[in-house]
Design an enzyme around this catalytic site. Structure first.
Site, PDB file in Angstrom:
ATOM      1  N   ARG A  51       1.197  -0.866   0.055  1.00 42.89           N
ATOM      2  CA  ARG A  51       0.080  -0.684   0.318  1.00 42.89           C
ATOM      3  C   ARG A  51       0.672   1.132   0.283  1.00 42.89           C
ATOM      4  O   ARG A  51       1.045   2.210  -0.542  1.00 42.89           O
ATOM      5  CB  ARG A  51      -0.955   0.242   1.169  1.00 42.89           C
ATOM      6  CG  ARG A  51      -2.184  -0.645   0.900  1.00 42.89           C
ATOM      7  CD  ARG A  51      -2.514  -1.363   2.369  1.00 42.89           C
ATOM      8  NE  ARG A  51      -1.900  -1.866   2.762  1.00 42.89           N
ATOM      9  CZ  ARG A  51      -1.479  -3.601   2.162  1.00 42.89           C
ATOM     10  NH1 ARG A  51      -2.259  -3.406   1.712  1.00 42.89           N
ATOM     11  NH2 ARG A  51      -0.748  -4.366   2.341  1.00 42.89           N
ATOM     12  N   THR A  52       1.567   1.357   1.163  1.00 46.16           N
ATOM     13  CA  THR A  52       2.399   2.311   1.252  1.00 46.16           C
ATOM     14  C   THR A  52       3.175   2.664  -0.212  1.00 46.16           C
ATOM     15  O   THR A  52       2.925   4.509  -0.974  1.00 46.16           O
ATOM     16  CB  THR A  52       3.748   2.204   2.480  1.00 46.16           C
ATOM     17  OG1 THR A  52       2.709   2.201   3.891  1.00 46.16           O
ATOM     18  CG2 THR A  52       4.241   4.031   2.904  1.00 46.16           C
ATOM     19  N   LYS A  80      25.964  -3.875  -0.495  1.00 44.51           N
ATOM     20  CA  LYS A  80      27.266  -3.882  -1.131  1.00 44.51           C
ATOM     21  C   LYS A  80      27.696  -2.781   0.169  1.00 44.51           C
ATOM     22  O   LYS A  80      29.122  -2.609   0.614  1.00 44.51           O
ATOM     23  CB  LYS A  80      27.385  -2.909  -2.306  1.00 44.51           C
ATOM     24  CG  LYS A  80      26.940  -3.403  -3.120  1.00 44.51           C
ATOM     25  CD  LYS A  80      27.247  -2.640  -5.019  1.00 44.51           C
ATOM     26  CE  LYS A  80      26.638  -3.342  -5.926  1.00 44.51           C
ATOM     27  NZ  LYS A  80      26.630  -1.678  -6.600  1.00 44.51           N
ATOM     28  N   ARG A 101      11.025   4.286   3.736  1.00 46.23           N
ATOM     29  CA  ARG A 101      10.939   2.681   4.520  1.00 46.23           C
ATOM     30  C   ARG A 101      11.807   2.145   5.113  1.00 46.23           C
ATOM     31  O   ARG A 101      12.733   1.582   4.239  1.00 46.23           O
ATOM     32  CB  ARG A 101       9.588   1.686   4.497  1.00 46.23           C
ATOM     33  CG  ARG A 101       9.473   1.813   4.725  1.00 46.23           C
ATOM     34  CD  ARG A 101       8.424   0.078   5.028  1.00 46.23           C
ATOM     35  NE  ARG A 101       7.303   1.039   4.688  1.00 46.23           N
ATOM     36  CZ  ARG A 101       5.972   0.020   4.968  1.00 46.23           C
ATOM     37  NH1 ARG A 101       5.769  -1.228   4.700  1.00 46.23           N
ATOM     38  NH2 ARG A 101       4.964   0.470   5.139  1.00 46.23           N
ATOM     39  N   HIS A 129       4.297   5.995  11.785  1.00 47.03           N
ATOM     40  CA  HIS A 129       4.314   5.309  10.066  1.00 47.03           C
ATOM     41  C   HIS A 129       3.141   6.467  10.215  1.00 47.03           C
ATOM     42  O   HIS A 129       1.655   7.040   9.691  1.00 47.03           O
ATOM     43  CB  HIS A 129       3.531   4.445   9.831  1.00 47.03           C
ATOM     44  CG  HIS A 129       3.571   4.069   8.661  1.00 47.03           C
ATOM     45  ND1 HIS A 129       3.596   4.669   7.812  1.00 47.03           N
ATOM     46  CD2 HIS A 129       2.544   2.350   8.305  1.00 47.03           C
ATOM     47  CE1 HIS A 129       3.149   4.234   6.865  1.00 47.03           C
ATOM     48  NE2 HIS A 129       2.404   2.719   6.762  1.00 47.03           N
TER      49      HIS A 129
HETATM   50  N1   CP Z   1      -0.411   0.636   5.690  1.00 46.58           N
HETATM   51  C1   CP Z   1       0.128  -0.281   5.087  1.00 46.58           C
HETATM   52  O1   CP Z   1       2.231   0.658   5.596  1.00 46.58           O
HETATM   53  O2   CP Z   1       1.190  -1.140   4.211  1.00 46.58           O
HETATM   54  P1   CP Z   1       1.847  -1.698   3.656  1.00 46.58           P
HETATM   55  O3   CP Z   1       2.826  -2.420   4.807  1.00 46.58           O
HETATM   56  O4   CP Z   1       1.625  -3.124   2.974  1.00 46.58           O
HETATM   57  O5   CP Z   1       2.979  -0.848   2.725  1.00 46.58           O
END
Ligand code: CP
Length: 304
Positions: A51-52, A80, A101, A129
């Site tokens: 999603r993100t 590396k 991320r 998040h």
């Molecule tokens: N909600 C969320 O962060 O989903 P993903 O891990 O798929 O990005």
């Protein structure tokens, strides 16, 4: 230049402005379709995501911009031995904004200190998040028509659940918010969240391990996954993974206008029989994520 590392980097007014812009985009997407022409978003995902990453990429494409990036550490020069700081300095030469991320808590903050372009924290370990929280706030605003006077049940992995930590932080700024914290003993909310956010802001909360105990009081039920990747041993994960499974029976005493949310991915914690219940909002929530990220990209690039 502004970054988004923690949800508190945004004031309450700024969040409300983002929600307003996201709602405008939903109503008239064509007005925004060239706002980011010639701009590039880099998505640097050192940890898996559906999603993100894809909602960020979709957001930039729908704003008329372009996207570069990688979806795993193993396909970048991290494999590396390159440091996060060096990666960020280099990617800043190729892009106008970075969504990142990383499994290490604090990595996006380190990146922001070295970056020449805005950094968005797209999830750092079990910490924060913030763009999921913006998604959650837009969802609540659209589905409940308010962000105050809400009793919010948070259920599942409250210890490692970064979406829960950011959501508590954000919702604690609104009036008459009550939290019901539902988790097994081993996955209770960290003490620092209780002391530094809930108690400091005089927010009412209760803790329970019983999902049904306060069901009738809830306006929002926010389910979370027990995250395999945060456990040090398989045995503990196996013991706790199916601790909560929300099904139709458990919703018997719930309000008719309860809003059931989940940041997704789901494993077993919501039975698929709940998906057809009009109170299940988690797939709509994933859709809202694209619009709020469009609004955030515009804000951080200072595009009106
Ligand atoms: N909600 C969320 O962060 O989903 P993903 O891990 O798929 O990005």
């Amino acid at each position: 230049m502004k970054n988004l590392i923690d949800i508190t980097d945004l004031s309450k007014n700024e969040i409300e402005e983002l929600i307003k812009v996201a709602k405008n985009i939903m109503q008239e997407p064509e007005k925004f379709s060239e706002k980011c022409k010639h701009k590039k978003l880099a998505t640097l995902f050192f940890e898996p995501s559906t999603r993100t990453r894809l909602s960020f990429e979709s957001a930039m494409i729908e704003l008329g911009g372009n996207v570069i990036g990688f979806s795993s550490a193993s396909s970048s020069s991290t494999a590396k031995g390159e440091s996060v700081s060096d990666t960020i300095r280099v990617v800043g030469c190729y892009s106008d904004i970075i969504a990142m991320r990383h499994p290490k808590e604090g990595a996006p903050l380190v990146a922001a200190l070295k970056s020449t372009v805005p950094i968005i924290n797209a999830g750092d370990g079990g910490h924060n998040h913030p763009t999921q929280t913006l998604t959650d706030l837009l969802t609540i605003s659209c589905e409940k028509k308010r962000l105050d006077n809400l009793t919010i049940g948070l259920c599942g992995d409250l210890k490692f659940g970064r979406t829960v930590h950011s959501l508590i932080s954000a919702m604690s700024r609104y009036k008459n918010i009550k939290f019901v914290l539902i988790s097994p003993e081993e996955l209770k909310i960290p003490e620092y969240i209780k002391e530094e956010i809930l108690e400091k802001n005089h927010i009412e909360y209760v803790e329970t391990n019983d999902i049904e105990e306060y069901m009738k009081d809830l306006d929002i039920l926010y389910m979370t996954r027990v995250q395999k990747e945060r456990f040090f041993n398989e045995e503990d994960y196996v013991r706790l993974k199916d601790y909560y499974i929300l099904n139709k029976n458990k919703l018997e005493n719930a309000k008719k206008d309860l809003c059931i949310l989940h940041p997704l991915p789901r494993v077993n914690e919501i039975s698929v029989e709940v998906d057809d219940d009009p109170r299940a909002c988690y797939f709509k929530q994933a859709r809202y994520g694209k619009y709020i990220r469009m609004a955030l990209i515009l804000k951080l690039l200072d595009i009106k």
